[in-house]
Scaffold this motif. Sequence first.
Motif, PDB file in Angstrom:
ATOM      1  N   SER A 481      53.545 -35.118  18.822  1.00  0.00           N
ATOM      2  CA  SER A 481      53.850 -33.693  18.973  1.00  0.00           C
ATOM      3  C   SER A 481      52.653 -32.915  19.483  1.00  0.00           C
ATOM      4  O   SER A 481      52.798 -32.004  20.296  1.00  0.00           O
ATOM      5  CB  SER A 481      54.318 -33.114  17.630  1.00  0.00           C
ATOM      6  OG  SER A 481      55.524 -33.718  17.215  1.00  0.00           O
ATOM      7  N   SER A 485      53.040 -31.068  22.833  1.00  0.00           N
ATOM      8  CA  SER A 485      53.006 -29.600  22.804  1.00  0.00           C
ATOM      9  C   SER A 485      52.079 -29.066  23.877  1.00  0.00           C
ATOM     10  O   SER A 485      52.346 -28.016  24.471  1.00  0.00           O
ATOM     11  CB  SER A 485      52.560 -29.103  21.426  1.00  0.00           C
ATOM     12  OG  SER A 485      51.204 -29.422  21.169  1.00  0.00           O
ATOM     13  N   TYR A 541      59.109 -31.875  21.576  1.00  0.00           N
ATOM     14  CA  TYR A 541      58.574 -30.983  22.609  1.00  0.00           C
ATOM     15  C   TYR A 541      58.999 -31.493  23.981  1.00  0.00           C
ATOM     16  O   TYR A 541      59.323 -32.663  24.159  1.00  0.00           O
ATOM     17  CB  TYR A 541      57.040 -30.906  22.531  1.00  0.00           C
ATOM     18  CG  TYR A 541      56.543 -30.152  21.326  1.00  0.00           C
ATOM     19  CD1 TYR A 541      56.245 -28.797  21.402  1.00  0.00           C
ATOM     20  CD2 TYR A 541      56.383 -30.800  20.109  1.00  0.00           C
ATOM     21  CE1 TYR A 541      55.789 -28.102  20.293  1.00  0.00           C
ATOM     22  CE2 TYR A 541      55.933 -30.113  18.987  1.00  0.00           C
ATOM     23  CZ  TYR A 541      55.640 -28.759  19.096  1.00  0.00           C
ATOM     24  OH  TYR A 541      55.200 -28.073  17.993  1.00  0.00           O
TER      25      TYR A 541
END
Length: 560
Positions: A481, A485, A541
Motif C-alpha cells: 500500500s 499509494s 490503491y
Amino acid sequence: MRILALALAGAVLGATSALANGDALVIGNSRYTAVQTLFGAQRVAQAASALNAKGFDVTLVQDADAADMRRAFGEFAELLDDDGGPVVILLTGAFVHSAGGSYLLPVTGNGRIDEAEVLMQGFPLDAALAILSAHQGRAFLVLGETGEDPDLSLYLNAGLGELDIPHGVTVIRGPAMDVARYAARDMARTGRFVRRAAIEYELQIEGYAPQGQVIVRAGDVAPPRGAIDPPLPDPFANRAADDVAWRLAQEADSAEGYQTYLDGFPGGVHVNAARQRLSALNAEPFYRERRAEEDLELDRNDRRAIQRALTILGHDTRGIDGVFGDGTRGAIRRWQEETGLRVSSYLDRDQIARLQAQSTRRAAELEEEEKRQQAERARQERVFWRRVEDRGEEAGFREYLQKYPEGRFADEARAVLKAIDAQRAEQAVGQDRRDWTKATQANSVAAYNAYLRDWPNGGFREEAKQRISQLQLDADRVRNSIEASREEKAMNLNFVARQLTERRLEQLGMKPGKVDGQFDENTRAALRRFQDARGLRVSGYLDEQTMVRLLAGGIIGIDR
C-alpha cells in the motif's frame, strides 16, 4: 498609453483606440535548453496583444534571463498607475518553491542553473504578490507551468507549491499550454467570467474569486476616440513596417520566417531576437514535429486520452493528468521506437490515430484475457472448495481462507472455523485459555509464536497459526500500500476520474460504497477485491497495472 518592449524577445505592440485603464506584465519563459516555448512562441505575444487591444499598458518579455526579468518587473512597477483598472501579471515557464517562497526560473545560455543561482536570480512570486496586494479586488496573477523538472533537491522543490496569497488577489494557475490558450483567447474578453473560463480551460483559481468576477469590464473600455479627442501620436509609427514584419515572422515561427525578417530588416529593432530564435530552431532536432503537435491544439481531454492509450499499451506516463511532462514524453518516445516511427517524443494526427487504434485493440485483448483468467480462477476455487467440503477438516478450511481471503466461499469457511474455535475454547484448560487471551490481546506474531511454543498441542494452535499468517499478509499489504499509494498520488487523479473508478468497481460487483469521488475505506476494500480477483498486487490503491485493467474496460479517464 505606454507599450514597453524589452529587447531580448519582446514584441512591440501598437496603440489602440479602445482604452481601458489597466496594466499588465507578461513574462513568457521557454524550455530551458533552448530559446523556445513548449506551447508556441507566439502564444505569449498573442496574450499581450489581446490585453493591449483592450487598452492595457503592457510590459512584455520572452525567454528572459534574470536581468531581463528584473528589468521588466522594475519598469512595470515604476510605471504602474493607480487608476482603478485591472492589474495583471502573467508568468509562464518552470517554477520551483521552498519554505521561503516560489520562483520563476530564468532562461540561461547553457540550460543549467543551480539552487543558489535560483535563490539569487529567480523571479520571486512574492514580489509579484506584493505589487498586486496594493490593488485588491482587481489584481490577477496568472501562472502557467511548463512541466520542466529541474534537478534540484537541497533547498528547492519543483513546481509552484503553495502560495501565500494576499487578500483581494486572484491567482489563476495550471499547465502552460492551457494557461497560454486561455490568456491568448479569453483573458482579455470583455465581460468574460473568470470562474467560468477556469472551468472551461481546467485551471485552478485561488484567493479572491467572487461569482461574476471579470478582468475586463464593459465599462472599462471607452469608445474609439475621434475628432473630439484625437489620438495621441504613436512613438513607434516610424517603425511600423519593422513591427509588422516581426509579427509575421513570429506567427510563422520558422527558420525561413526569421531569415526573411533578417534579410528585409538587417538593422531592425528585433534583429537580436530573430537571431536567437533562428539559432534555437537550427539547434532543435525535432522542431517540425513539435510544431505539428502544437498546431493540433490538443486540449486537456485530448492529452489525457493519449496518456490513457499509452498506459494501456504498457508505456507509463507517470500520471493521466493531461500534462505532457517528462513522463509522457518518455512514454511517447518508447511507443514510437516500438512502433518503428521516427523517435521525437511529439505526435502528429496520424500517429495519434494509430496510437488510439492500437490501444483499442489492446484493451479488447486485455478484456478477453481477463475473462479467461477470471473463469479459470473461479473454476480452480470451486474445485478447491469442493475438496475442502468433502474432507470437512479444519486445516482445509484454514488453507482455503489463506489462499482465497476474499473468495466466494470465505464467509462459509469463517463460519465453520468460528464454530470450531468456540467449541475448542470451551474444552480448553484454564491456563491454556488464559495464555491464549493474553496472546489475542497483544495480537502480534511474537505473541502467537510464544503461545505455540508454550502450547504446541494447545486448543488454539490452529487459530494461532492462521492469525500469524493473516498478520504477515497484512504486513505485506501495508508495504504494498505504501508503494502503491505513491504511484496513485503520481497519477494526479481528478474528482471525475475517481468517481468513474468507483462506478467501474460498482459495475463489477466490488461494492465500493457511495460513488462520490472520495476514496474511503469502502473504495479501498473494493480495489483490494478487484486486485485479488485478477491476480494483481493487492494494495487498495490504483497502481499502474490496476489502472491498465480498469482502463481496458473503457471507463476510467473520461473527464467530460
